[in-house]
Design a protein around this motif. Structure first.
Motif, PDB file in Angstrom:
ATOM      1  N   TRP A 175       0.785  -1.288   0.030  1.00 41.53           N
ATOM      2  CA  TRP A 175       0.060   0.053  -0.224  1.00 41.53           C
ATOM      3  C   TRP A 175       0.994   1.435   0.101  1.00 41.53           C
ATOM      4  O   TRP A 175       0.676   2.476  -0.803  1.00 41.53           O
ATOM      5  CB  TRP A 175      -1.030   0.066   1.258  1.00 41.53           C
ATOM      6  N   ILE A 176       1.818   1.347   0.938  1.00 35.39           N
ATOM      7  CA  ILE A 176       2.746   2.630   0.989  1.00 35.39           C
ATOM      8  C   ILE A 176       3.501   2.772  -0.163  1.00 35.39           C
ATOM      9  O   ILE A 176       3.665   3.953  -0.663  1.00 35.39           O
ATOM     10  CB  ILE A 176       3.189   2.548   2.272  1.00 35.39           C
ATOM     11  N   GLY A 177       4.130   1.820  -0.606  1.00 35.51           N
ATOM     12  CA  GLY A 177       4.790   1.727  -1.901  1.00 35.51           C
ATOM     13  C   GLY A 177       4.064   2.219  -3.045  1.00 35.51           C
ATOM     14  O   GLY A 177       4.517   3.180  -3.917  1.00 35.51           O
ATOM     15  N   LEU A 178       2.847   1.818  -3.404  1.00 36.85           N
ATOM     16  CA  LEU A 178       1.872   2.140  -4.488  1.00 36.85           C
ATOM     17  C   LEU A 178       1.590   3.822  -4.188  1.00 36.85           C
ATOM     18  O   LEU A 178       1.353   4.453  -5.170  1.00 36.85           O
ATOM     19  CB  LEU A 178       0.752   1.112  -4.604  1.00 36.85           C
ATOM     20  N   GLU A 179       1.153   3.896  -3.129  1.00 33.92           N
ATOM     21  CA  GLU A 179       0.635   5.280  -3.068  1.00 33.92           C
ATOM     22  C   GLU A 179       1.863   6.472  -3.088  1.00 33.92           C
ATOM     23  O   GLU A 179       1.741   7.349  -3.676  1.00 33.92           O
ATOM     24  CB  GLU A 179      -0.132   5.522  -1.347  1.00 33.92           C
ATOM     25  N   PRO A 199     -11.675  -6.430   9.625  1.00 37.71           N
ATOM     26  CA  PRO A 199     -10.545  -5.561   9.101  1.00 37.71           C
ATOM     27  C   PRO A 199     -11.247  -4.711   8.047  1.00 37.71           C
ATOM     28  O   PRO A 199     -11.847  -5.469   7.034  1.00 37.71           O
ATOM     29  CB  PRO A 199      -9.512  -6.750   8.739  1.00 37.71           C
ATOM     30  N   TYR A 200     -10.829  -3.540   7.981  1.00 36.44           N
ATOM     31  CA  TYR A 200     -11.163  -2.430   6.929  1.00 36.44           C
ATOM     32  C   TYR A 200     -10.194  -1.793   6.499  1.00 36.44           C
ATOM     33  O   TYR A 200      -9.425  -1.311   7.436  1.00 36.44           O
ATOM     34  CB  TYR A 200     -12.191  -1.780   7.475  1.00 36.44           C
ATOM     35  N   PHE A 201      -9.916  -1.559   5.314  1.00 33.96           N
ATOM     36  CA  PHE A 201      -8.817  -0.653   4.694  1.00 33.96           C
ATOM     37  C   PHE A 201      -9.200   0.132   3.413  1.00 33.96           C
ATOM     38  O   PHE A 201     -10.228  -0.438   2.969  1.00 33.96           O
ATOM     39  CB  PHE A 201      -7.657  -1.587   4.391  1.00 33.96           C
ATOM     40  N   TYR A 202      -8.786   1.131   3.312  1.00 32.85           N
ATOM     41  CA  TYR A 202      -9.049   2.139   2.298  1.00 32.85           C
ATOM     42  C   TYR A 202      -7.802   2.602   1.540  1.00 32.85           C
ATOM     43  O   TYR A 202      -6.897   2.706   2.116  1.00 32.85           O
ATOM     44  CB  TYR A 202     -10.180   3.098   2.382  1.00 32.85           C
ATOM     45  N   THR A 203      -7.816   2.785   0.411  1.00 28.79           N
ATOM     46  CA  THR A 203      -6.797   3.525  -0.511  1.00 28.79           C
ATOM     47  C   THR A 203      -7.322   4.356  -1.525  1.00 28.79           C
ATOM     48  O   THR A 203      -8.440   4.438  -2.045  1.00 28.79           O
ATOM     49  CB  THR A 203      -5.804   2.568  -0.806  1.00 28.79           C
ATOM     50  N   VAL A 251     -14.729  -0.877  -5.463  1.00 29.44           N
ATOM     51  CA  VAL A 251     -13.805   0.267  -6.439  1.00 29.44           C
ATOM     52  C   VAL A 251     -14.564   1.264  -6.935  1.00 29.44           C
ATOM     53  O   VAL A 251     -15.535   0.928  -7.802  1.00 29.44           O
ATOM     54  CB  VAL A 251     -12.786  -0.380  -7.094  1.00 29.44           C
ATOM     55  N   ASN A 252     -14.321   2.532  -6.459  1.00 31.13           N
ATOM     56  CA  ASN A 252     -15.454   3.671  -6.811  1.00 31.13           C
ATOM     57  C   ASN A 252     -16.898   3.405  -6.660  1.00 31.13           C
ATOM     58  O   ASN A 252     -17.526   3.895  -7.416  1.00 31.13           O
ATOM     59  CB  ASN A 252     -14.912   3.948  -8.293  1.00 31.13           C
ATOM     60  N   GLY A 312     -10.345   4.836  -6.124  1.00 30.87           N
ATOM     61  CA  GLY A 312     -10.667   4.821  -4.733  1.00 30.87           C
ATOM     62  C   GLY A 312     -11.277   3.475  -4.217  1.00 30.87           C
ATOM     63  O   GLY A 312     -12.174   3.106  -5.030  1.00 30.87           O
ATOM     64  N   MET A 313     -10.863   3.155  -3.091  1.00 34.24           N
ATOM     65  CA  MET A 313     -11.460   1.726  -2.795  1.00 34.24           C
ATOM     66  C   MET A 313     -11.534   1.394  -1.318  1.00 34.24           C
ATOM     67  O   MET A 313     -10.834   2.218  -0.562  1.00 34.24           O
ATOM     68  CB  MET A 313     -10.769   0.563  -3.470  1.00 34.24           C
TER      69      MET A 313
END
Ligand code: FAD
Length: 385
Positions: free
Chosen positions: A147-151, A308-312, A358-359, A318-319
């Protein structure tokens, strides 16, 4: 007077302090943090704040006056170095001691490091330093397609840098999402001009770039590494608390000592739905886990059982993701993957174990209800809009 102490002034710690007061605790609350900033949220650090689209004031959990107004003694720039479980005392790196009646350990996690010079992204200072490097342009290598690498890669592209991501797995986000959805993120980044070198490990990082496991050298002006995080369990381990990968707790976030609790990234908590302990490094886990630990500290019957819940957010994608894909045998889609307008469901034995919208919005409750129900479902039913 009763004193409840929280070590770790991040999201979990700040939300725990807030809940103690909201639940009517009128004793002393001491919140101890190693960083010099008051508690802040980390998700913006790799998104809008890294891209210079958000003000600094927006990242903080509470306004600066909140702590004094609510009688929370915020002790920043101080590191807890030890806990004496018998004496109920936390030792601090200024040589002082802080007694407690109940203690919450919310010390988070710290980036896993690689040998050689690289930027890591965990703190607001890290984000500011990387933003400055991106603003200077040039060639950026991102090690790790998590996640952090892609963002970070998305932010670097948006700053106009030339970006290459190196990842030893065959797709980005391989462990988090599996290859099917990993491919969606690979295509997204390629469309935005990122060079993706998959199945490629890094041997070492130097001042001028990286050397790959194949021996090949790649030049870079900046190297950002996002290769996972290690929970800050040292304090708990040295105190003699039970520690696995994280600090082991029951479903009320109580550790192996009845007066000590753990929440957020550092906790490995028994989850009633999964019937085992899990450790979750997500914002929502800190946001919701801190309050549960606080209620348990007050002797209430509190249980942490959130899915567990995550967003990016990356470019136009946006997902939100819910669940855990472990053991999935099928992925079913509703909507259009090509148009980045879809829900993906991960199934095991025809039961939904995870979902990603996603979106598409306002569907998380529905996805989480499906996961929680454990009911067998016809994949055709899932895929029809
Ligand atoms: C760049 C970045 C982007 C992210 N983006 C997302 C996202 O988009 N979505 C999502 O769901 N999650 C995201 N996350 C994860 C999320 O931010 C974390 O799960 C969350 O911050 C965990 O909160 P915490 O309170 O457990 O720990 P932290 O926020 O790490 O806070 C722990 C604090 O404890 C302090 N501390 C540690 N040891 C000691 C000690 N001995 N004494 C005193 N203080 C100590 C640390 O300095 C730190 O300030 C992101 C994380 C990062 C780093």
């Amino acid at each position: 007077m009763t004193t409840h102490v929280i070590v770790g002034a991040g999201l979990a710690g700040a939300k725990a302090a807030q809940t103690l007061r909201e639940e009517g605790f009128d004793g002393e609350i001491v919140l101890i943090g190693a960083e010099s900033e008051r508690p802040y949220e980390r998700p913006p650090l790799s998104k809008e704040y890294l891209q210079g689209r958000s003000e600094r004031e927006k990242i903080f959990v509470h306004p600066s006056g909140w702590y004094a107004e609510h009688g929370v003694r915020l002790r920043l720039g101080l590191r807890a170095t030890g806990v004496d479980l018998d004496q109920h005392v936390v030792r601090l790196d200024d040589g002082s001691s802080q007694p407690y009646n109940k203690l919450l350990i919310a010390t988070g996690a710290t980036p896993r490091r690689l040998p050689g010079p690289a930027h890591y992204l965990r703190t607001v200072g890290d984000s500011e330093a990387i933003r400055e490097r991106f603003a200077a342009g040039g060639r950026v290598i991102v090690v790790g397609a998590g996640w952090i690498g892609l963002e970070s890669a998305a932010a670097a592209r948006q700053a106009g840098c030339e970006v290459t991501i190196l990842e030893p797995e065959p797709t980005p986000l391989h462990r988090a999402l599996g290859p099917e959805l990993g491919d969606v993120f690979a295509a997204l980044h390629r469309r935005h001009g990122v060079g993706l070198r998959l199945g490629t490990g890094v041997a070492d990082i130097t001042e001028t770039g990286v050397r790959l496991s194949t021996g090949e050298r790649l030049d870079a002006d900046v190297v950002v590494a996002g290769v996972g995080a290690v929970p800050e369990t040292g304090l708990a381990r040295e105190a003699g608390l039970e520690v696995g990968e994280g600090i082991l707790t029951d479903a009320s976030l109580r550790t192996s000592h009845p007066d000590v609790f753990a929440a957020g990234d550092v906790a490995e908590a028994f989850h009633p739905l999964y019937g085992r302990r899990i450790r979750v490094e997500h914002w929502a886990n800190a946001l919701n886990g801190g309050p549960v630990a606080a209620r348990a500290m007050l002797g209430q019957d509190a249980v942490y059982d959130k899915i567990p819940y995550f967003y990016t957010d990356q470019y136009e994608l946006g997902m939100e993701f819910s669940g855990d894909i472990t053991g999935y045998d099928e992925v079913v889609y509703r909507g259009s993957v090509e148009d980045l307008d879809f829900i993906a469901y991960w199934l095991r034995d025809r039961r939904v174990i995870a979902g990603m919208n996603v979106n598409r919005w306002d569907v998380v409750r529905e996805i989480q209800d499906l996961i929680r129900s454990g009911a067998a479902i016809d994949p055709k039913e899932l895929s029809s809009d």
